[in-house]
Each structure stands twice: as C-alpha cells, then as structure tokens.
Design an enzyme around this catalytic site. Structure first.
Site, PDB file in Angstrom:
ATOM      1  N   CYS A 378       0.867  -1.046   0.162  1.00  0.00           N
ATOM      2  CA  CYS A 378      -0.055  -0.250  -0.395  1.00  0.00           C
ATOM      3  C   CYS A 378       0.601   1.133  -0.158  1.00  0.00           C
ATOM      4  O   CYS A 378       1.279   1.639  -1.549  1.00  0.00           O
ATOM      5  CB  CYS A 378      -0.963  -0.129   1.092  1.00  0.00           C
ATOM      6  SG  CYS A 378      -3.121   1.198   1.014  1.00  0.00           S
ATOM      7  N   HIS A 502      -3.797  -5.293   0.493  1.00  0.00           N
ATOM      8  CA  HIS A 502      -3.330  -5.453   1.609  1.00  0.00           C
ATOM      9  C   HIS A 502      -3.100  -7.070   1.468  1.00  0.00           C
ATOM     10  O   HIS A 502      -3.485  -7.112   2.382  1.00  0.00           O
ATOM     11  CB  HIS A 502      -3.627  -5.282   3.113  1.00  0.00           C
ATOM     12  CG  HIS A 502      -3.883  -3.481   3.014  1.00  0.00           C
ATOM     13  ND1 HIS A 502      -2.338  -3.388   4.158  1.00  0.00           N
ATOM     14  CD2 HIS A 502      -4.345  -2.170   2.549  1.00  0.00           C
ATOM     15  CE1 HIS A 502      -2.018  -1.815   4.233  1.00  0.00           C
ATOM     16  NE2 HIS A 502      -3.402  -1.037   3.206  1.00  0.00           N
ATOM     17  N   GLU A 504      -1.048  -8.746   3.135  1.00  0.00           N
ATOM     18  CA  GLU A 504      -1.225  -9.321   4.300  1.00  0.00           C
ATOM     19  C   GLU A 504      -3.177 -10.087   5.183  1.00  0.00           C
ATOM     20  O   GLU A 504      -2.663 -11.001   5.751  1.00  0.00           O
ATOM     21  CB  GLU A 504      -0.083  -8.619   5.062  1.00  0.00           C
ATOM     22  CG  GLU A 504      -1.133  -7.220   6.342  1.00  0.00           C
ATOM     23  CD  GLU A 504      -1.122  -6.053   5.017  1.00  0.00           C
ATOM     24  OE1 GLU A 504      -1.102  -6.606   3.119  1.00  0.00           O
ATOM     25  OE2 GLU A 504      -1.300  -5.622   5.454  1.00  0.00           O
TER      26      GLU A 504
HETATM   27  N1  GLN Z   1      -2.025   6.921   2.647  1.00  0.00           N
HETATM   28  C1  GLN Z   1      -1.943   6.115   2.225  1.00  0.00           C
HETATM   29  C2  GLN Z   1      -3.715   5.510   1.111  1.00  0.00           C
HETATM   30  O1  GLN Z   1      -4.188   6.872   1.075  1.00  0.00           O
HETATM   31  C3  GLN Z   1      -1.666   4.542   2.077  1.00  0.00           C
HETATM   32  C4  GLN Z   1      -2.745   3.449   2.633  1.00  0.00           C
HETATM   33  C5  GLN Z   1      -2.047   2.377   3.222  1.00  0.00           C
HETATM   34  O2  GLN Z   1      -0.928   2.344   3.225  1.00  0.00           O
HETATM   35  N2  GLN Z   1      -2.693   1.719   3.781  1.00  0.00           N
HETATM   36  O3  GLN Z   1      -3.117   6.437  -0.070  1.00  0.00           O
END
Ligand code: GLN
Length: 527
Positions: A378, A502, A504
């Site tokens: 992410c 994500h 994970e």
């Molecule tokens: N802050 C970033 C976004 O909002 C990444 C979010 C995250 O890593 N879950 O896109």
C-alpha cells in the site's frame, strides 16, 4: 423453539489484552477440526462506529475484511485460525449500533416509545449476534474489554438475556481471567480472578469454564482455588500460561479438560484432526538451518500489534521455506542506508500521514539501487513509485498526502478530496486486479487475475509513467479497466514487488501468501 445454532460467549476479567481473542479463535479451531461449522464475532463496547479511525499505536492494526469493514485486530486472529473470510457482521461496535438506533429514533420508527439502552440497545446486540451466527453449528462471540467496565454492561446484559431466549443449554460461557505472579512472595495471586468471577455472577452469568492466563506455568493449586471460589468444576478450569507460539493454543485446549466440555456442548464426537496445527507448531519451534532477516520499515515502534498481520504473513512464508525469520524493526523516522544494508530484504508496510515518509522513500530507493529484495504494501507501493520517479528525473516527485508539488506521482482520486480525516471513505475491501502476463507478480501468483483487500485513498498518477519507468519500475498490475495501478515491480531486481493492496490479510499460517512467499524465497536462496 427449534434452536439450531449453539453459542459460545467469551468474556474477560481482571485485565484486557491477555489473549481473549486467541482463546476464542483456538476454541473455534478445535471445534472446526472436529467437523463443526464455526462462525465468530467480536463485540466491542467502544462508541466508535468502526476501528478505522482508532490509533494503531494504541489499538494495534486495523484489520480489513473482504467487504471493507475496518475492524479490530482480533478478526485477523479469527481469519488466520479458522481460515475463513469474515464480513461486516462479524464486528459489532456500540457506536455502530447506537448510531443506527438514533437514526431510527429520528426517523420516527419507535412509535413514540422511550428509546433506552435496555431493551433497545440490548436487543440490537442480540439481533447482531443472531445474524452473525445464522447457519453455523457453533457461533463464538467475544466481548471486548473486561466484565464490569461501565461501557460494556449492555453487552453483558444482552448475552445473559440471549442465553435465556435460546436456552441456557445452547450457550457456553467462557471467562478468561488473568492471574498475576508476585515476584516478592513468589506466588500466584488468584484474588483478582475470584473477584472477576464474582463480578460476572453479579450480572447473572455463571461461567461454564474459566481460562486462567498466566505469564509462567502455574501449579494445579491455582486451578483448584479458582474452581472452589469460582463455582466451576476443576476440569473446567484451564491453566493457560504464555505459549511459545499462539498456534499451540488449539493443541493445549484439545488436550485439556475443556475438550470433553466442548465435545459435549457441540455434540460432535469426532476426534479433532489437529495435524495442521502440529505441523506449524513444529515448524515454528524447530531449529532452522538458516535464518533470514527482514527489515520492517515501521512508523509505530512501540506496539508490535500494529503490523501483526504482516509479521504473521512473513512467519508463515518462512515456515514454508523452512528458514528461520528475524524481523528487524527499522524506525522510519531515523532510518539510514546502514540499516537497509544490514538486512536480507525489506518490507515497507501501509501507513497514513507524513511521519517517517522520508525513511520509507529512502528504503525503496536503496532497494532499487542495491537489488535488495523489497515488498511494498500500500504506502509501500506509493513510496516506491515516488522513489522511482525521483530517480527518473522528477526531483520533487511526491504524493498529495504529503506535499503540494505539481509533480504528485501519487494523487487523490476524484471524489476523495477533502475526506482525508473522515471514516469509511477509503477504497476498502476486495478489488480485482489484472496482472501483466510474464510479470514477476503474475508468476508468483501463478495467475493474471487476483483479488486483494484494500484500504487507501491515494492512487498512482499514470501521467508520470515515463519518469517512473525511467527510474526502474513498471506497472505489473492494474484494475481491470486499467485506470488504477495495483502492482508495480522492478524488472531488473531479484525481487522488487509492490502492491496497492494489503495481501497480509489473506495470508494463513498453513498457506503463505504468494507475495510474502516470493520475498522470503528470494532471500533464502544461497547465493
Ligand atoms: N496513506 C496512503 C493512502 O491513503 C496509503 C494507505 C495505506 O498504506 N493503507 O492511499
């Protein structure tokens, strides 16, 4: 009434945070291994509507379900232990129920009645439990916090009433208490646990069994004392000292006096097949020939639970590759190239806000320049894209989240602007991605069509692809319509893959996730 589902309620006493979630999940795992259809739910007495805006430093990771619920990390334990995918209905918070009640009151749906915590909130809790448990053989409900907490009283009353409605014989109450060890007098002290059991009884619930959490192995006399003063049989008191691995807990439960109790309660007499659990406990506790070190470039250094699903995903990949794993926490705010040079591979996890961002960009830059295996998750993809764009000549490349430069290679989607600190407005839950044929990503997944969970707001601006590619990264996966970048990778690195998702959350102890397996394999091969 013909009652099909049975319910196990897991409450806590003395302290919270001593493993109620693991206990609930492990009981579920034992029942599931014997062939029961198990479902599970977390009830939290917070006034928050979901866990999305809770500070991870205090509460640990925010776990995201496939339908986009932002939940407590216990749902991660449940998914890992039971290998199921949970949804919105498996996470019930007071805030959510209360806001619905108040909305209904405003809509005039109570026909002039006084709206009250009892019976209106308690009934809403019971409806939420019945809904989440529907269709299972055994539904496990964990109540957050400790019994007696002012804010949790509605839940305790709700489950008491619930047991009356569905029949007490269809409910099993498990109370998890903590017994401290006093170093000065070298003894375990059961008084707080006795008081906690009295509290529970005071609310009209007599537990069927008590799980006694201790730091060290406690003598049987502790169980005897709790049995006598707590009013439960000795076999129904399970002493549960800290385990070398949480995955041992189902095995411990299956060997304890709780097992016949669970068999009798569930009516399933088949011996649970716990071979998979034995295998992972063995993998985790046997001495590997080789150990690899993964640097986790982290922002929250004080609470390991903040990145719990990532650490569990790394562990399961290491078991599968039969290597030992050392996770080295690298403080993103102070990280230098020296930190990156002393690990075998790097993981840059998700995150929000500018703190530590330079260290994360530096990690991605270092990995691109030194062929260090890298997995970006992410925000870990976004910093990799920023690093590549800067290498590709766009010196002020950045993200809208951290800067106002016109070269924001990561930018805010239309409709998302202005919602930066509001709840539930992110891109959440499962989204499909189409991977580039012959890419590293497609080869490790063994497919060009994947679905992963998301929780983010910003996206890669494909207008800057030329500079990003010049800096060493290609897009290896997009949303099916090609509009959103889902995966990037370095075609020249041994392993440099980043995803906007994500992954994970979909890793399991018995089945490691391809992206984590790919990272661990790339650093386990003898050079
Ligand atoms: N802050 C970033 C976004 O909002 C990444 C979010 C995250 O890593 N879950 O896109």
């Amino acid at each position: 009434m013909d009652q099909k589902e049975k319910y196990i309620f897991v409450t806590g006493g003395v302290l919270s945070g001593v493993g109620k979630g693991i206990t609930a999940a492990s009981i579920g795992a034992v029942l599931q291994a014997a062939g029961s259809r198990v479902s599970i739910q977390k009830c939290d007495p917070y006034l928050n509507v979901d866990a999305g805006l809770l500070n991870p430093a205090e509460h640990g990771e925010c776990f995201v379900t496939k339908d986009g619920a932002e939940t407590d990390l216990d749902l991660g334990h449940y998914e890992r232990f039971l290998d199921i995918e949970l949804t919105q209905k498996n996470a019930t918070l007071s805030g959510k129920l209360l806001s619905e009640l108040i909305a209904n009151e405003r809509a005039g749906k109570f026909g002039g009645k006084t709206v009250q915590l009892v019976p209106h909130l308690t009934q809403a809790i019971q409806r939420a439990i019945a809904k989440a448990g529907k269709g299972s053989d055994v539904h496990i409900v964990e109540i957050g916090g400790t019994v007696g907490d002012y804010e949790g009283l509605s839940f305790v009353e709700a489950i008491r009433e619930f047991s009356q409605k569905v029949g007490r014989e269809n409910c099993l109450f498990v109370h998890v208490v903590y017994v401290p060890f006093l170093g000065t007098s070298k003894e375990f002290k059961t008084k707080p646990a006795q008081n906690a059991l009295n509290d529970l009884r005071g609310f009209g619930i007599v537990p069927d069994c008590v799980v006694v959490r201790t730091d060290e192995v406690a003598p049987m006399s502790v169980a005897k004392k709790i049995s006598l003063f707590g009013g439960v049989s000795e076999e129904s008191v399970l002493l549960l000292p800290n385990a070398d691995t949480v995955y041992r807990v189902p095995l411990t439960i299956a060997e304890s006096g709780l097992k016949p109790l669970l068999t009798k309660f569930s009516g399933v007499t088949k011996e649970p097949d716990l071979s998979a659990w034995k295998t992972i406990v063995k993998a985790q506790t046997s001495k590997p020939k080789k150990t690899v070190t993964v640097g986790l470039v982290a922002k929250y250094m004080d609470n390991e639970d903040t990145y719990i699903s990532i650490v569990e995903a790394l562990k399961s990949a290491a078991w599968e590759a039969k290597v030992g794993l050392k996770v080295k926490w690298i403080n993103a705010e102070e990280a230098t190239n020296d930190d990156f040079a002393h690990v075998d591979g790097l993981v840059v996890p998700g995150g929000f806000g500018a703190r530590g961002i330079d260290g994360k960009i530096a990690a991605a830059t270092y990995a691109l320049e030194h062929n260090t295996p890298y997995l970006g998750i992410c925000l870990g993809l976004q910093v990799a894209v920023i690093a590549a764009a800067r290498r590709g000549g766009l010196k002020d490349a950045n993200s809208n989240e951290f800067s106002d430069t016109k070269n924001n290679v990561v930018y805010i989607m239309e409709g998302q602007s202005g919602k930066e600190s509001t709840g539930g407005t992110l891109r959440l839950g499962d989204y499909p991605a189409t991977l580039l044929r012959n890419s590293k990503a497609a080869s490790i997944y063994g497919s060009t069509q994947v679905v992963e969970r998301h929780r983010h707001r910003y996206e890669v601006n494909q207008k800057f692809m030329q500079q990003i590619e010049k800096g060493g990264l290609i897009v290896s996966g997009t949303s099916p319509d090609g509009k959103l970048v889902e995966f990037v990778e370095s075609p020249t690195s041994t392993y440099f893959v980043a995803t906007q998702a994500h992954p994970e959350f979909k890793s399991r102890p018995f089945r490691s996730h391809p992206l984590f397996a790919g990272l661990i394999q790339s650093i386990s091969i003898d050079k």
